[in-house]
Every structure is written in structure tokens, then in C-alpha cells.
Design a protein around this motif. Structure first.
Motif, mmCIF file in Angstrom:
data_model
loop_
_atom_site.group_PDB
_atom_site.id
_atom_site.type_symbol
_atom_site.label_atom_id
_atom_site.label_comp_id
_atom_site.label_asym_id
_atom_site.label_seq_id
_atom_site.Cartn_x
_atom_site.Cartn_y
_atom_site.Cartn_z
ATOM 1 N N ARG A 155 0.783 -1.233 0.000
ATOM 2 C CA ARG A 155 0.000 0.000 0.000
ATOM 3 C C ARG A 155 0.815 1.283 0.000
ATOM 4 N NH1 ARG A 155 -2.814 -2.718 4.386
ATOM 5 N NH2 ARG A 155 -1.775 -1.149 5.628
ATOM 6 N N ASN A 156 2.078 1.239 0.408
ATOM 7 C CA ASN A 156 2.839 2.489 0.474
ATOM 8 C C ASN A 156 4.053 2.493 -0.461
ATOM 9 O OD1 ASN A 156 4.154 0.599 2.148
ATOM 10 N ND2 ASN A 156 4.992 2.197 3.461
ATOM 11 N N LEU A 157 3.937 1.819 -1.598
ATOM 12 C CA LEU A 157 5.038 1.824 -2.570
ATOM 13 C C LEU A 157 5.346 3.243 -3.031
ATOM 14 C CD1 LEU A 157 6.991 0.106 -4.362
ATOM 15 C CD2 LEU A 157 5.267 0.323 -6.137
ATOM 16 N N ASP A 158 4.325 4.065 -3.207
ATOM 17 C CA ASP A 158 4.547 5.442 -3.661
ATOM 18 C C ASP A 158 5.384 6.236 -2.661
ATOM 19 O OD1 ASP A 158 2.452 5.411 -1.798
ATOM 20 O OD2 ASP A 158 1.294 6.955 -2.835
ATOM 21 N N LYS A 159 5.101 6.094 -1.378
ATOM 22 C CA LYS A 159 5.863 6.817 -0.347
ATOM 23 C C LYS A 159 7.298 6.299 -0.262
ATOM 24 C CE LYS A 159 1.848 7.950 2.506
ATOM 25 N NZ LYS A 159 0.808 7.394 1.653
ATOM 26 N N THR A 160 7.457 4.990 -0.430
ATOM 27 C CA THR A 160 8.793 4.404 -0.410
ATOM 28 C C THR A 160 9.606 4.908 -1.597
ATOM 29 O OG1 THR A 160 7.914 2.428 0.678
ATOM 30 C CG2 THR A 160 10.093 2.247 -0.318
ATOM 31 N N ALA A 161 9.015 4.915 -2.782
ATOM 32 C CA ALA A 161 9.698 5.400 -3.983
ATOM 33 C C ALA A 161 10.080 6.867 -3.825
ATOM 34 C CB ALA A 161 8.819 5.207 -5.207
ATOM 35 N N GLN A 162 9.191 7.651 -3.249
ATOM 36 C CA GLN A 162 9.479 9.069 -3.033
ATOM 37 C C GLN A 162 10.640 9.236 -2.060
ATOM 38 O OE1 GLN A 162 6.173 11.247 -1.380
ATOM 39 N NE2 GLN A 162 6.993 13.201 -2.068
ATOM 40 N N LYS A 163 10.650 8.461 -0.994
ATOM 41 C CA LYS A 163 11.723 8.541 0.008
ATOM 42 C C LYS A 163 13.072 8.143 -0.604
ATOM 43 C CE LYS A 163 13.194 8.678 4.362
ATOM 44 N NZ LYS A 163 13.164 9.798 5.228
ATOM 45 N N LEU A 164 13.053 7.147 -1.496
ATOM 46 C CA LEU A 164 14.280 6.679 -2.129
ATOM 47 C C LEU A 164 14.664 7.518 -3.351
ATOM 48 C CD1 LEU A 164 13.762 2.804 -2.026
ATOM 49 C CD2 LEU A 164 15.073 4.226 -0.453
ATOM 50 N N ASN A 165 13.784 8.439 -3.751
ATOM 51 C CA ASN A 165 14.006 9.283 -4.920
ATOM 52 C C ASN A 165 14.133 8.440 -6.191
ATOM 53 O OD1 ASN A 165 14.298 11.719 -6.272
ATOM 54 N ND2 ASN A 165 16.510 11.749 -6.008
ATOM 55 N N ARG A 166 13.241 7.471 -6.312
ATOM 56 C CA ARG A 166 13.232 6.582 -7.458
ATOM 57 C C ARG A 166 11.821 6.471 -8.026
ATOM 58 N NH1 ARG A 166 17.770 7.648 -6.985
ATOM 59 N NH2 ARG A 166 19.559 6.261 -6.930
ATOM 60 N N ASP A 167 11.734 5.947 -9.236
ATOM 61 C CA ASP A 167 10.472 5.811 -9.950
ATOM 62 C C ASP A 167 9.689 4.607 -9.427
ATOM 63 O OD1 ASP A 167 8.673 6.436 -12.220
ATOM 64 O OD2 ASP A 167 9.361 4.471 -12.931
ATOM 65 N N GLU A 168 8.399 4.797 -9.190
ATOM 66 C CA GLU A 168 7.535 3.711 -8.693
ATOM 67 C C GLU A 168 7.526 2.528 -9.650
ATOM 68 O OE1 GLU A 168 3.582 5.220 -8.167
ATOM 69 O OE2 GLU A 168 4.241 6.822 -6.835
ATOM 70 N N GLN A 169 7.453 2.810 -10.945
ATOM 71 C CA GLN A 169 7.385 1.742 -11.944
ATOM 72 C C GLN A 169 8.665 0.907 -11.934
ATOM 73 O OE1 GLN A 169 4.483 1.084 -13.712
ATOM 74 N NE2 GLN A 169 5.577 -0.805 -14.137
ATOM 75 N N GLU A 170 9.811 1.564 -11.770
ATOM 76 C CA GLU A 170 11.082 0.834 -11.702
ATOM 77 C C GLU A 170 11.105 -0.091 -10.487
ATOM 78 O OE1 GLU A 170 15.399 2.397 -12.276
ATOM 79 O OE2 GLU A 170 14.987 2.436 -10.114
ATOM 80 N N MET A 171 10.623 0.415 -9.357
ATOM 81 C CA MET A 171 10.574 -0.414 -8.144
ATOM 82 C C MET A 171 9.610 -1.579 -8.329
ATOM 83 S SD MET A 171 10.792 2.330 -5.042
ATOM 84 C CE MET A 171 10.659 1.024 -3.827
ATOM 85 N N LEU A 172 8.462 -1.312 -8.945
ATOM 86 C CA LEU A 172 7.483 -2.372 -9.196
ATOM 87 C C LEU A 172 8.107 -3.476 -10.054
ATOM 88 C CD1 LEU A 172 4.485 -3.407 -9.088
ATOM 89 C CD2 LEU A 172 4.232 -2.276 -11.299
ATOM 90 N N THR A 173 8.784 -3.091 -11.122
ATOM 91 C CA THR A 173 9.410 -4.069 -12.007
ATOM 92 C C THR A 173 10.451 -4.898 -11.258
ATOM 93 O OG1 THR A 173 9.045 -2.629 -13.905
ATOM 94 C CG2 THR A 173 10.714 -4.341 -14.159
ATOM 95 N N PHE A 174 11.262 -4.242 -10.430
ATOM 96 C CA PHE A 174 12.268 -4.964 -9.654
ATOM 97 C C PHE A 174 11.609 -5.968 -8.710
ATOM 98 C CE2 PHE A 174 14.857 -5.634 -5.899
ATOM 99 C CZ PHE A 174 16.080 -5.993 -6.454
ATOM 100 N N LEU A 175 10.561 -5.537 -8.008
ATOM 101 C CA LEU A 175 9.877 -6.425 -7.072
ATOM 102 C C LEU A 175 9.190 -7.578 -7.806
ATOM 103 C CD1 LEU A 175 8.457 -3.823 -4.540
ATOM 104 C CD2 LEU A 175 10.255 -5.515 -4.112
ATOM 105 N N GLN A 176 8.577 -7.304 -8.950
ATOM 106 C CA GLN A 176 7.952 -8.363 -9.743
ATOM 107 C C GLN A 176 8.979 -9.429 -10.115
ATOM 108 O OE1 GLN A 176 5.317 -5.439 -12.356
ATOM 109 N NE2 GLN A 176 5.514 -7.412 -13.270
ATOM 110 N N ASN A 177 10.136 -8.988 -10.600
ATOM 111 C CA ASN A 177 11.178 -9.928 -10.991
ATOM 112 C C ASN A 177 11.701 -10.707 -9.791
ATOM 113 O OD1 ASN A 177 10.950 -9.092 -13.638
ATOM 114 N ND2 ASN A 177 12.641 -7.644 -13.498
ATOM 115 N N SER A 178 11.882 -10.028 -8.672
ATOM 116 C CA SER A 178 12.403 -10.677 -7.472
ATOM 117 C C SER A 178 11.418 -11.680 -6.902
ATOM 118 C CB SER A 178 12.740 -9.632 -6.405
ATOM 119 O OG SER A 178 13.737 -8.754 -6.864
ATOM 120 N N LEU A 179 10.138 -11.330 -6.923
ATOM 121 C CA LEU A 179 9.106 -12.214 -6.386
ATOM 122 C C LEU A 179 8.641 -13.255 -7.407
ATOM 123 C CD1 LEU A 179 6.956 -9.476 -4.609
ATOM 124 C CD2 LEU A 179 8.400 -11.180 -3.474
ATOM 125 N N ALA A 180 9.093 -13.123 -8.652
ATOM 126 C CA ALA A 180 8.726 -14.025 -9.747
ATOM 127 C C ALA A 180 7.205 -14.113 -9.900
ATOM 128 C CB ALA A 180 9.328 -15.408 -9.543
#
Length: 133
Positions: A41-66
Motif C-alpha cells: 500500500r505504500n510503494l509510492d511513499k517508499t519510492a518518493q523517500k528513495l528518490n526513485r520511480d515507482e514503476q522501476e521499483m514495481l518491475t524490480f519487485l515483480q522480478n524478485s518475487l517471480a
């Protein structure tokens, strides 16, 4: 104020050995379950805190979680049930790979292009390294 007073003041302001006095903390993932889906639920806040793109984080998590996932209004939805610890582990891996400076360990980094290559530049120490693929 004499030297001893200044020295006492300096010692009072120091942190104890082993105490954490970090100014940067990654927000804990807020996880909920909706049927056979896990919602971050808070991917947007995490991405903002890390100064990174939400979509990039989503793609990384998708690949990691398979698994497959989607992003809507800052909430990521993953097919399957994943624990908070599991998502946090991959979040830390993302941080160490795409955010943290590998020279000084600062979280103050940003992406920039140099000669057509995407680099991670540390705003603390000035180091640049190629962004991992």
C-alpha cells in the motif's frame, strides 16, 4: 566557555557506541491481502523517500518475487501471497543495488546520463557508477 566546558558539551552530543543515529530510514512496507493478491500500500511513499520511480521499483519487485504485478494510485498489487519480511528483504536489495552509493554508502544519489549511459551519481561524495541492468 572554556575548553573543558566545550569538551563536555561535545561528549554530551555524541551518540553511544552501537546507537543508531541515522537520518535515513526506508519506510516499512504496508502489506495487506486481497484474495490471492498481496497489496503493497505504500510503494509510492517508499519510492518518493528513495528518490526513485515507482514503476522501476514495481518491475524490480515483480522480478524478485517471480510474479505479475500492477500499480494503481501508488499501491502495488502482486499475484500471490508474500510476507512483509519477504518484500522488505527485496526492498533492501533494491536499495543496495539502485540507491545506496557503493563508495560512501550514502542514500543521496540520483540517476543521470553520461555519454548515453545511465549512471548513479552520489550527491554526497560525487562518485558515479553505471546503473545496474
Amino acid at each position: 566557555m572554556d575548553y573543558n566546558d566545550k569538551l563536555d558539551r561535545a561528549y554530551d552530543q555524541m551518540t553511544e557506541f552501537g546507537e543508531s543515529d541515522t537520518r535515513f530510514e526506508i519506510p516499512d512496507p504496508e502489506i495487506s491481502f486481497d484474495g490471492s493478491f498481496t497489496q503493497y500500500r505504500n510503494l509510492d511513499k517508499t519510492a518518493q523517500k528513495l528518490n526513485r520511480d515507482e514503476q522501476e521499483m514495481l518491475t524490480f519487485l515483480q522480478n524478485s518475487l517471480a510474479t505479475n504485478g500492477s500499480l494503481e494510485d501508488g499501491v502495488a498489487s502482486f499475484k500471490g501471497q508474500f510476507s512483509t519480511d519477504e518484500i522488505h528483504e527485496y526492498l533492501m536489495e533494491y536499495f543496495e543495488t539502485f540507491v545506496e552509493c557503493n563508495q560512501c554508502s550514502s542514500p543521496d544519489t540520483r540517476y543521470e546520463k553520461q555519454s548515453g549511459v545511465e549512471m548513479i551519481r552520489c550527491t554526497a561524495c560525487g562518485a558515479t557508477n553505471p546503473k545496474p541492468q
